[in-house]
Design an enzyme around this catalytic site. Structure first.
Site, PDB file in Angstrom:
ATOM      1  N   HIS B  56       0.848  -1.190   0.000  1.00  0.00           N
ATOM      2  CA  HIS B  56       0.000   0.000   0.000  1.00  0.00           C
ATOM      3  C   HIS B  56       0.888   1.246   0.000  1.00  0.00           C
ATOM      4  CE1 HIS B  56      -4.023  -1.812   1.670  1.00  0.00           C
ATOM      5  NE2 HIS B  56      -3.565  -2.471   0.624  1.00  0.00           N
ATOM      6  N   GLU B  58       0.830   3.904   1.810  1.00  0.00           N
ATOM      7  CA  GLU B  58       1.276   4.341   3.138  1.00  0.00           C
ATOM      8  C   GLU B  58       2.485   3.538   3.620  1.00  0.00           C
ATOM      9  OE1 GLU B  58      -1.778   3.454   2.140  1.00  0.00           O
ATOM     10  OE2 GLU B  58      -3.306   4.089   3.575  1.00  0.00           O
ATOM     11  N   CYS B  86      -6.153   1.676   5.842  1.00  0.00           N
ATOM     12  CA  CYS B  86      -6.776   0.422   6.291  1.00  0.00           C
ATOM     13  C   CYS B  86      -6.181   0.018   7.649  1.00  0.00           C
ATOM     14  CB  CYS B  86      -6.543  -0.680   5.251  1.00  0.00           C
ATOM     15  SG  CYS B  86      -4.819  -1.262   5.206  1.00  0.00           S
ATOM     16  N   CYS B  89      -2.273  -0.384   7.507  1.00  0.00           N
ATOM     17  CA  CYS B  89      -1.532   0.884   7.422  1.00  0.00           C
ATOM     18  C   CYS B  89      -1.676   1.688   8.707  1.00  0.00           C
ATOM     19  CB  CYS B  89      -1.996   1.683   6.210  1.00  0.00           C
ATOM     20  SG  CYS B  89      -1.581   0.837   4.661  1.00  0.00           S
TER      21      CYS B  89
END
EC number: 3.5.4.33
Lengths: 147, 147
Positions: B56, B58, B86, B89
């Site tokens: 991801h 992040e 999410c 993260c």
């Protein structure tokens, strides 16, 4: 013939990884990922060495297993990890749709179960496998650190 | 003189990253990490290209920022991300002790706020910055995919 591929058998491999972390001065957590009784990923915590909070044992094994499998989902895999995963790792395991998580010692403070992190509905969890060995390693680590 | 370094200013940089993800066929989420009005990390979602659920935007920015700073804690940093983080993260951000999280569009299904993921007590959160732009990009992506 007796099945040697028990949860204890694979957790011992995760404990070996945790010991490697211990020797490097890392919080001693180890993990392996297994598919069809074959270890396809093994790792230990490297947050200090890599200066990276994301370098937990589980995260590295998830990445390595997906790389080995050539796909990002770990649907037929089992993760063995010596300590209960944290929110981040449980969140990654959620995305991976892993079949089974087996952990050793519980983490009453920062473990995903206390934190309420959601796993994928298809994931089953087994707790407390060789928990004493994993917890002893953690205790020894923090005792030595305090010296 | 007007301060140009607003939340909108940095979120636009995160949106540029999200557009790069879009062009690669990745779910269009982008992130930047800022310290003292300087962007020290920028990234976009690469889960498809890397075959890795942990890739991801992040996560990549957290790793890159820590690498830049030479330390794993992001105590004086702000993360700008186009979509609400999410569980994974947010769990990583918890460990990073980041000062501030600014996100664009909310994720009512899998966002950390609905999931109840815990952030570090020192972390403040700003919501909805350029949310429409971020949400539009997501909508366009899923619309094109369905074609």
């Amino acid at each position: 013939m007796e099945n040697i591929f028990t949860d204890d058998y694979f957790m011992k491999k995760a404990l070996q990884e945790a010991e490697m972390a211990f020797e490097k001065g890392e919080i001693p957590v180890g993990a392996v990922i297994v598919v069809n009784n074959t270890v396809i990923a093994r790792s230990h915590n490297l947050t200090e060495m890599l200066n990276d909070v994301t370098a937990h044992a589980e995260m590295q094994s998830i990445t390595a297993a997906a790389n080995y499998l050539g796909g990002k989902y770990l649907k037929d895999c089992t993760l063995y990890v010596t300590l209960e995963p944290c929110q981040m790792c449980a969140g990654a395991l959620y995305w991976s749709q892993i079949s089974k998580i087996v952990f050793g010692a519980s983490d009453a403070q920062r473990g995903f179960e206390k934190m309420g992190t959601q796993l994928h509905p298809k994931t089953t969890v087994v707790r407390g496998v060789l928990a004493d060995e994993a917890a002893d390693l953690m205790k020894r680590f923090f005792l030595e650190r305090r010296k």
